[in-house]
Design an enzyme around this catalytic site. Structure first.
Site, PDB file in Angstrom:
ATOM      1  N   TYR A 109     -12.915   7.783   5.999  1.00  0.00           N
ATOM      2  CA  TYR A 109     -14.257   8.145   6.453  1.00  0.00           C
ATOM      3  C   TYR A 109     -14.384   8.175   7.974  1.00  0.00           C
ATOM      4  O   TYR A 109     -15.487   8.365   8.500  1.00  0.00           O
ATOM      5  CB  TYR A 109     -15.281   7.163   5.866  1.00  0.00           C
ATOM      6  CG  TYR A 109     -15.360   7.220   4.360  1.00  0.00           C
ATOM      7  CD1 TYR A 109     -16.198   8.130   3.723  1.00  0.00           C
ATOM      8  CD2 TYR A 109     -14.582   6.374   3.569  1.00  0.00           C
ATOM      9  CE1 TYR A 109     -16.263   8.195   2.344  1.00  0.00           C
ATOM     10  CE2 TYR A 109     -14.634   6.432   2.184  1.00  0.00           C
ATOM     11  CZ  TYR A 109     -15.476   7.342   1.578  1.00  0.00           C
ATOM     12  OH  TYR A 109     -15.538   7.412   0.211  1.00  0.00           O
TER      13      TYR A 109
ATOM     14  N   LYS B  65      -9.068   2.245  18.824  1.00  0.00           N
ATOM     15  CA  LYS B  65      -9.393   1.925  17.430  1.00  0.00           C
ATOM     16  C   LYS B  65      -8.610   0.699  16.961  1.00  0.00           C
ATOM     17  O   LYS B  65      -9.147  -0.168  16.262  1.00  0.00           O
ATOM     18  CB  LYS B  65      -9.105   3.116  16.517  1.00  0.00           C
ATOM     19  CG  LYS B  65      -9.526   2.845  15.080  1.00  0.00           C
ATOM     20  CD  LYS B  65      -9.212   3.994  14.167  1.00  0.00           C
ATOM     21  CE  LYS B  65      -9.571   3.601  12.752  1.00  0.00           C
ATOM     22  NZ  LYS B  65      -8.880   4.398  11.768  1.00  0.00           N
TER      23      LYS B  65
ATOM     24  N   ASP C 236      -7.241  -4.481   1.488  1.00  0.00           N
ATOM     25  CA  ASP C 236      -8.186  -3.706   0.693  1.00  0.00           C
ATOM     26  C   ASP C 236      -9.409  -3.554   1.570  1.00  0.00           C
ATOM     27  O   ASP C 236      -9.966  -4.541   2.049  1.00  0.00           O
ATOM     28  CB  ASP C 236      -8.536  -4.373  -0.634  1.00  0.00           C
ATOM     29  CG  ASP C 236      -9.189  -3.367  -1.574  1.00  0.00           C
ATOM     30  OD1 ASP C 236      -8.582  -2.311  -1.823  1.00  0.00           O
ATOM     31  OD2 ASP C 236     -10.309  -3.617  -2.034  1.00  0.00           O
TER      32      ASP C 236
ATOM     33  N   ARG D  41      -9.754  -3.485  10.490  1.00  0.00           N
ATOM     34  CA  ARG D  41      -8.366  -3.872  10.188  1.00  0.00           C
ATOM     35  C   ARG D  41      -7.785  -4.696  11.338  1.00  0.00           C
ATOM     36  O   ARG D  41      -7.131  -5.708  11.122  1.00  0.00           O
ATOM     37  CB  ARG D  41      -7.539  -2.619   9.909  1.00  0.00           C
ATOM     38  CG  ARG D  41      -6.197  -2.897   9.311  1.00  0.00           C
ATOM     39  CD  ARG D  41      -5.579  -1.633   8.695  1.00  0.00           C
ATOM     40  NE  ARG D  41      -6.329  -1.240   7.503  1.00  0.00           N
ATOM     41  CZ  ARG D  41      -7.099  -0.147   7.412  1.00  0.00           C
ATOM     42  NH1 ARG D  41      -7.189   0.707   8.403  1.00  0.00           N
ATOM     43  NH2 ARG D  41      -7.761   0.105   6.303  1.00  0.00           N
TER      44      ARG D  41
ATOM     45  N   GLU E 212      -2.855  -1.891 -10.009  1.00  0.00           N
ATOM     46  CA  GLU E 212      -4.171  -1.431 -10.442  1.00  0.00           C
ATOM     47  C   GLU E 212      -5.228  -2.323  -9.804  1.00  0.00           C
ATOM     48  O   GLU E 212      -5.138  -3.552  -9.864  1.00  0.00           O
ATOM     49  CB  GLU E 212      -4.285  -1.492 -11.963  1.00  0.00           C
ATOM     50  CG  GLU E 212      -5.538  -0.831 -12.474  1.00  0.00           C
ATOM     51  CD  GLU E 212      -5.600  -0.759 -13.992  1.00  0.00           C
ATOM     52  OE1 GLU E 212      -6.681  -0.424 -14.491  1.00  0.00           O
ATOM     53  OE2 GLU E 212      -4.591  -1.040 -14.649  1.00  0.00           O
TER      54      GLU E 212
ATOM     55  N   PHE F 138      -8.162   8.302   9.402  1.00  0.00           N
ATOM     56  CA  PHE F 138      -8.132   8.765   8.018  1.00  0.00           C
ATOM     57  C   PHE F 138      -9.382   8.266   7.310  1.00  0.00           C
ATOM     58  O   PHE F 138     -10.205   7.580   7.894  1.00  0.00           O
ATOM     59  CB  PHE F 138      -6.852   8.277   7.317  1.00  0.00           C
ATOM     60  CG  PHE F 138      -6.749   6.781   7.198  1.00  0.00           C
ATOM     61  CD1 PHE F 138      -7.063   6.143   6.008  1.00  0.00           C
ATOM     62  CD2 PHE F 138      -6.337   5.999   8.273  1.00  0.00           C
ATOM     63  CE1 PHE F 138      -6.977   4.764   5.898  1.00  0.00           C
ATOM     64  CE2 PHE F 138      -6.237   4.623   8.165  1.00  0.00           C
ATOM     65  CZ  PHE F 138      -6.558   4.009   6.973  1.00  0.00           C
TER      66      PHE F 138
ATOM     67  N   THR G 267       0.848  -1.192   0.000  1.00  0.00           N
ATOM     68  CA  THR G 267       0.000   0.000   0.000  1.00  0.00           C
ATOM     69  C   THR G 267       0.882   1.239   0.000  1.00  0.00           C
ATOM     70  O   THR G 267       2.015   1.192   0.461  1.00  0.00           O
ATOM     71  CB  THR G 267      -0.947   0.043   1.227  1.00  0.00           C
ATOM     72  OG1 THR G 267      -1.789   1.190   1.127  1.00  0.00           O
ATOM     73  CG2 THR G 267      -0.186   0.089   2.537  1.00  0.00           C
TER      74      THR G 267
END
Length: 194
Positions: free
Chosen positions: A154, A175, A67, A181, A38, A152, A8
């Site tokens: 939303y 968090k 992702d 995650r 991509e 970061f 990433t």
């Protein structure tokens, strides 16, 4: 796992993954001159595999890709796999948040339910036929305006009833224990061979 390539270029994801994967040495793909793959998959899992395979093939090392995105059922799953580019390819977090709030302006509280979904793929090598896949979900409600400066994406509009604040108002320590995650990485750890 002693060392892993993070597939990433998202600084927010890199920071969270480094915190969550410690003491594993995390090497962001950009440090090796590797550009983002991509994202041509039709799901979070497909995109995580594509990104991990891409980084692993270019680094010739194990790679981990995440992702993830926001899913709003009342918007037919939007922004979904397009979360990072919801307001367009050149959009930033604020643009994406404004696009989301605009689409949700007339929705009731019940229609504002949402969740973050995270898919993590770990490839031991580029041709790994059995990547390890882990997922996590984090439920919340989309607030009517942004609040908070942590996190970061939303996070400033992702309201958590249990904590009476947005994800962007949560301390990182909390968090990193309850997020999509964190849940996916905990699942991944349980799937790793000893």
């Amino acid at each position: 796992m002693k060392e892993i390539i993070l597939a990433t270029s998202n600084p927010g994801k890199i920071k969270e993954l480094e915190q969550l994967l410690a003491p594993t040495i995390c090497i962001p793909q950009a440090d090796l001159g590797i550009f983002d793959a991509e994202e041509t998959g039709l799901s979070f899992i497909e995109n995580a595999i594509l990104k991990a395979r891409h980084a692993s093939s270019l680094a010739n090392k194990p790679a981990l890709a995440d992702d993830s995105g926001l899913v709003v059922p009342s918007l037919n799953g939007e922004p979904g796999i397009y979360s990072a580019r919801y307001a367009g390819r050149k959009a930033n977090d604020e643009d994406n948040i404004q696009q989301l709030l605009s689409k949700m302006a007339d929705l009731s509280q019940e229609q504002r339910q949402a969740y973050f979904f995270c898919a993590i793929a770990l490839m031991q090598h580029a041709k790994d036929p059995t990547p390890i896949i882990a997922t996590g979900i984090f439920h919340g409600i989309i607030s009517v305006k942004p609040s908070g400066t942590n996190g970061f994406g939303y996070d400033p509009v992702f309201y958590l009833n249990e904590y009476q604040c947005t994800a962007a108002e949560l301390p990182a320590k909390i968090k990193n224990r309850i997020s999509h995650r964190a849940k996916a990485l905990n699942q991944l750890r349980a799937l790793l061979p000893d």
